[in-house]
Motif scaffolding. Structure first.
Motif, PDB file in Angstrom:
ATOM      1  N   THR A  87      22.367 102.318  94.677  1.00 27.03           N
ATOM      2  CA  THR A  87      22.139 103.711  95.067  1.00 27.03           C
ATOM      3  C   THR A  87      23.278 104.190  95.952  1.00 27.03           C
ATOM      4  N   PRO A  88      23.694 105.455  95.796  1.00 24.34           N
ATOM      5  CA  PRO A  88      24.759 105.981  96.659  1.00 24.34           C
ATOM      6  C   PRO A  88      24.332 106.043  98.120  1.00 24.34           C
ATOM      7  N   SER A  89      23.027 105.927  98.341  1.00 25.94           N
ATOM      8  CA  SER A  89      22.538 105.987  99.738  1.00 25.94           C
ATOM      9  C   SER A  89      22.385 104.590 100.335  1.00 25.94           C
ATOM     10  N   LEU A 135      22.051  99.012  97.616  1.00 25.76           N
ATOM     11  CA  LEU A 135      23.502  98.827  97.760  1.00 25.76           C
ATOM     12  C   LEU A 135      24.314  99.883  97.022  1.00 25.76           C
ATOM     13  N   SER A 136      25.374 100.348  97.683  1.00 21.45           N
ATOM     14  CA  SER A 136      26.311 101.304  97.086  1.00 21.45           C
ATOM     15  C   SER A 136      27.629 100.591  96.808  1.00 21.45           C
ATOM     16  N   ILE A 137      28.291 100.959  95.717  1.00 21.26           N
ATOM     17  CA  ILE A 137      29.601 100.340  95.443  1.00 21.26           C
ATOM     18  C   ILE A 137      30.729 101.240  95.935  1.00 21.26           C
ATOM     19  N   GLY A 138      30.395 102.289  96.671  1.00 24.27           N
ATOM     20  CA  GLY A 138      31.456 103.149  97.216  1.00 24.27           C
ATOM     21  C   GLY A 138      30.934 104.562  97.419  1.00 24.27           C
ATOM     22  N   ASP A 139      31.772 105.376  98.050  1.00 23.06           N
ATOM     23  CA  ASP A 139      31.286 106.713  98.436  1.00 23.06           C
ATOM     24  C   ASP A 139      31.503 107.725  97.311  1.00 23.06           C
ATOM     25  N   TYR A 140      30.719 107.586  96.258  1.00 21.71           N
ATOM     26  CA  TYR A 140      30.745 108.540  95.146  1.00 21.71           C
ATOM     27  C   TYR A 140      29.436 108.373  94.377  1.00 21.71           C
ATOM     28  N   VAL A 141      29.099 109.377  93.604  1.00 17.90           N
ATOM     29  CA  VAL A 141      27.808 109.364  92.890  1.00 17.90           C
ATOM     30  C   VAL A 141      28.036 109.109  91.402  1.00 17.90           C
ATOM     31  N   LEU A 142      27.168 108.265  90.836  1.00 13.53           N
ATOM     32  CA  LEU A 142      27.235 107.980  89.398  1.00 13.53           C
ATOM     33  C   LEU A 142      25.989 108.569  88.742  1.00 13.53           C
ATOM     34  N   ASN A 143      25.869 108.424  87.428  1.00 14.11           N
ATOM     35  CA  ASN A 143      24.680 108.972  86.767  1.00 14.11           C
ATOM     36  C   ASN A 143      23.520 107.983  86.748  1.00 14.11           C
TER      37      ASN A 143
END
Ligand SMILES: COC(=O)c1ccnc(N)c1
Length: 244
Positions: A87-89, A135-143
């Motif tokens: 999750t981006p959060s 967990l996020s893999i970086g500061d951006y949003v995916l679908n």
């Protein structure tokens, strides 16, 4: 290690049949299973989402469908199982997470879509004694969580003992034990596009080569990731390092 991935787009994960992860599966180092979340729905339309309480745009994935899916995938044991919700959060996934997860008995990746998964799912499994990582893999949003799951599975799988030919190669990598970015690497031809190999690498003088590589790693890290320099354990630095 057993790895389960639950998604409404299971085909997205078919790339895991290739390369390192595919080899690991063939060698029995990794028991990877991909599941279609809709297989746990009970209605004609195989519904997995609904409108958000409190209003707002988009749809939220239902906890009841996720609950029956994760319960089945976890089999019996909460012990030794890690539920990973990309999750981006989330907390940013790092090599430290990969190292820690590489010794887990089972990883279950819950790939969210739409506006995400009902928050009670993570809460429920934490209460049930499952180690849950958002967990996020970086500061951006995916679908969806599928691409992030692929990233994390590859980062973890390559650390499983027996996965890579020479475990030595894992030590000097970026974000490895030294806490630095990796030094620049070169191979044949010795001259290319009027660019030469740094002399020291042709000297055969191992101590000098090691020193040159560490200097380049320190310089590169200082230039690109000052946050990593700040996090270095100074006790591990010698006076030459500090003079750089
Ligand atoms: C839907 O998931 C995401 O958008 C996501 C997941 C993990 N890391 C991110 N940076 C985004």
């Amino acid at each position: 290690m057993r790895v389960d991935v639950v998604s409404i787009f299971p085909d997205y994960l078919s790339v895991l049949d290739l390369s390192l992860v595919g080899k690991a599966r063939q060698r029995g180092l990794l028991d990877l299973r991909v599941h279609d979340l809709r297989d746990w729905t009970t209605d004609r339309h195989r519904t997995v989402d609904d409108t958000p309480f409190g209003g707002g745009a988009g749809m939220v994935m239902r906890p009841d469908v996720w609950g029956v899916a994760i319960d089945e995938v976890l089999g019996g044991g909460a012990e030794g199982a890690h539920l990973i919700v990309p999750t981006p959060s989330g907390e940013v996934f790092t090599q430290r997470h990969a190292e820690a997860l590489a010794s887990a008995e089972q990883l279950v990746f819950a790939c969210g879509r739409y506006e995400g998964i009902d928050a009670r799912v993570a809460e429920h499994y934490r209460d049930a004694g499952v180690t849950v990582h958002e967990l996020s893999i970086g500061d951006y949003v995916l679908n969806g969580g599928e691409v992030a799951s692929l990233v994390m599975i590859e980062a973890v799988a390559r650390l499983i003992p027996g996965m890579v030919g020479n475990p030595e190669s894992l030590v000097e990598e970026s974000h490895g034990a030294a806490g630095l970015l990796e030094y620049p690497v070169y191979t044949k031809p010795p001259s290319w596009a009027d660019l030469e190999i740094p002399e020291v690498l042709l000297s055969g003088h191992h101590a000098k080569i090691e020193r040159w590589r560490r200097d380049r790693a320190l310089e590169r890290t200082a230039a690109r990731r000052p946050d990593m320099i700040a996090a270095l354990d100074v006790a591990g630095l010698d006076k030459h390092d500090l003079a750089l």
